[in-house]
Design a protein around this motif. Structure first.
Motif, mmCIF file in Angstrom:
data_model
loop_
_atom_site.group_PDB
_atom_site.id
_atom_site.type_symbol
_atom_site.label_atom_id
_atom_site.label_comp_id
_atom_site.label_asym_id
_atom_site.label_seq_id
_atom_site.Cartn_x
_atom_site.Cartn_y
_atom_site.Cartn_z
ATOM 1 N N GLY A 3 -43.395 83.116 47.562
ATOM 2 C CA GLY A 3 -42.224 83.657 46.711
ATOM 3 C C GLY A 3 -42.187 85.309 46.911
ATOM 4 N N LEU A 4 -43.351 85.539 47.215
ATOM 5 C CA LEU A 4 -43.457 87.110 47.586
ATOM 6 C C LEU A 4 -42.806 87.495 48.959
ATOM 7 N N GLU A 9 -38.436 89.142 52.345
ATOM 8 C CA GLU A 9 -37.165 88.841 53.250
ATOM 9 C C GLU A 9 -35.877 89.050 52.803
ATOM 10 N N GLN A 10 -35.680 88.850 51.443
ATOM 11 C CA GLN A 10 -34.565 89.127 50.955
ATOM 12 C C GLN A 10 -34.207 90.576 50.450
ATOM 13 N N LEU A 11 -35.058 91.558 50.486
ATOM 14 C CA LEU A 11 -34.682 93.133 50.387
ATOM 15 C C LEU A 11 -33.596 93.488 50.980
ATOM 16 N N LEU A 83 -40.796 95.300 60.987
ATOM 17 C CA LEU A 83 -40.749 93.863 61.809
ATOM 18 C C LEU A 83 -41.274 92.834 61.294
ATOM 19 N N PHE A 84 -42.446 92.971 60.290
ATOM 20 C CA PHE A 84 -43.025 91.859 59.712
ATOM 21 C C PHE A 84 -41.915 91.211 58.698
ATOM 22 N N SER A 85 -41.289 92.199 57.879
ATOM 23 C CA SER A 85 -40.681 91.866 56.790
ATOM 24 C C SER A 85 -39.353 90.958 57.140
ATOM 25 N N VAL A 86 -39.007 91.024 58.535
ATOM 26 C CA VAL A 86 -37.915 90.094 58.807
ATOM 27 C C VAL A 86 -38.066 88.749 58.742
ATOM 28 N N ARG A 87 -39.450 88.574 59.034
ATOM 29 C CA ARG A 87 -39.890 86.962 59.100
ATOM 30 C C ARG A 87 -41.119 86.735 58.276
ATOM 31 N N ALA A 88 -41.174 87.266 57.373
ATOM 32 C CA ALA A 88 -42.612 87.598 56.624
ATOM 33 C C ALA A 88 -43.366 86.311 56.468
ATOM 34 N N ARG A 89 -42.805 85.144 56.121
ATOM 35 C CA ARG A 89 -43.266 83.959 55.932
ATOM 36 C C ARG A 89 -43.828 83.286 57.000
ATOM 37 N N GLU A 90 -42.766 83.351 58.110
ATOM 38 C CA GLU A 90 -43.214 82.878 59.388
ATOM 39 C C GLU A 90 -44.519 83.645 60.045
#
Length: 155
Positions: A3-4, A9-11, A83-90
């Motif tokens: 969820g975090l 990713e939704q920011l 860069l991480f934030s764009v695909r954080a879960r992946e």
């Protein structure tokens, strides 16, 4: 945790980064530039401690490069987070990403050990086998960070 990571990713900033034709490549290029400056300064410092460039005064050389390394690390940290934030879960699910983060932590611990050795020696110029061993380990760790980071883009 998922969820975090989904929330990151939704920011709005992240959505803007994803939607922009130029922003992501610029951030990526700045990340690569920061990594280049970081690795170059760290490698030169470590090589000087190991015994290369003996004609250069070690204390001044290392002090200058340490400032460059700190600035470059800050740039890599900020751009890497973007860069991480764009695909954080992946990314968070990738073992190679987790390995890269672990290697960065180990490199930081190695740096703290090196600084402690400097203070124990009473200055900026550590001497002896301990300093050489820590400098050699630093070279291996930072090169490993680089390789792990490059694998992230290809998995």
């Amino acid at each position: 945790m998922d969820g975090l990571l989904a929330g990151i990713e939704q920011l709005a900033l992240v959505k803007g980064l994803k939607a922009s034709f130029v922003a992501y490549p610029i951030v990526n290029a700045l990340h690569i530039m920061s990594i280049g400056a970081l690795l170059t300064s760290v490698m030169l410092m470590d090589l000087r401690v190991i015994g290369a460039f003996r004609s250069l005064p070690q204390a001044a050389f290392v002090a200058l490069l340490r400032r460059v390394a700190f600035c470059a690390f800050a740039g890599a940290l900020v751009t890497g987070a973007l860069l991480f934030s764009v695909r954080a879960r992946e990314y968070a699910a990738m073992p190679v990403f987790l390995a890269k983060m672990g290697l960065i932590v180990l490199a930081g611990v190695n740096f703290l050990a090196f600084m402690r050795l400097c203070r124990a020696g009473g200055g900026e110029e550590p001497a002896g086998g301990g300093a050489v061993a820590l400098a050699g380990l630093s070279l291996v760790l930072w090169m490993s960070v680089l390789f792990a980071g490059r694998f992230i883009g290809f998995l």
